[in-house]
Design a protein around this motif. Sequence first.
Motif: not given
Length: 266
Positions: A1-11, A19-26, A62-63
Amino acid sequence: MDQGKFNVLGIKVNAIDYDTTVEHVIAAAKARAPLTLSALAVHGVMTGALDPEQGYRLNHLDLVVPDGQPVRWALNLLHRANLSDRVYGPTLMLRICDRAASEDLPIYLYGSRETVLAALVKNLQQRFPRLRVAGYTPSQFKQVTATEQRQIAAAIVASGAQIVFVGLGCPRQEVWVYENRDLLAIPAIAVGAAFDFHAGLLPQAPTWMQKYGLEWLFRLGQEPGRLWRRYVLLNPQYIWLLMLQWLHLRRFEQPLPQPPEPLRYS
């Protein structure tokens, strides 16, 4: 599950799970493709919120995953991400190592000190007997020249590693992965205190403290001299700025149009 990027104090922080993070890396490791990743807690977010140049670097990774519970809570509060868990850097490192071992993807360790790295390699290989560690390099604790930077990256690539973990401490490690992305062309993952934790040199906070966002209090008790400014000063400021963003009283953007000058940390 990756909903994309969202702004938290400009970051820009990814609303994502383990699971999704690991899949991106692998996937990037198998393709020998560049991928820059940092697991950010409050301190990491604030380094970018208060410094436009660091904010630029973070927003070009990237992430950026929510390492701290308060960062996860911010995603849920501001953007209704409905994340049920954070993506904690030390746990993420172990999950990636597990997959790397099972898929024969060599890893590299960059940063910290020789003694820490030796203990870390020993513990990781005891935990994951099939894990291949292609090499490791301790930090030089200085800035290097452009030529030295290329030589360091070339040595990592020549080792055959397909994933590099970086433990230089925040914000130096985020600068490192940002500036070495194209020199390495493999996943580079900033994991902060994970090296010390998994080397057995620093204890991790109890699970209940981690769950309720109190890990900072535990770490403050362990290293008060080094960490008091980070937590005593930045945590209240983070809460205040987050409330301003939630109430739409302040907009947080990173308008820096050009990349910052290289710092070349090592």
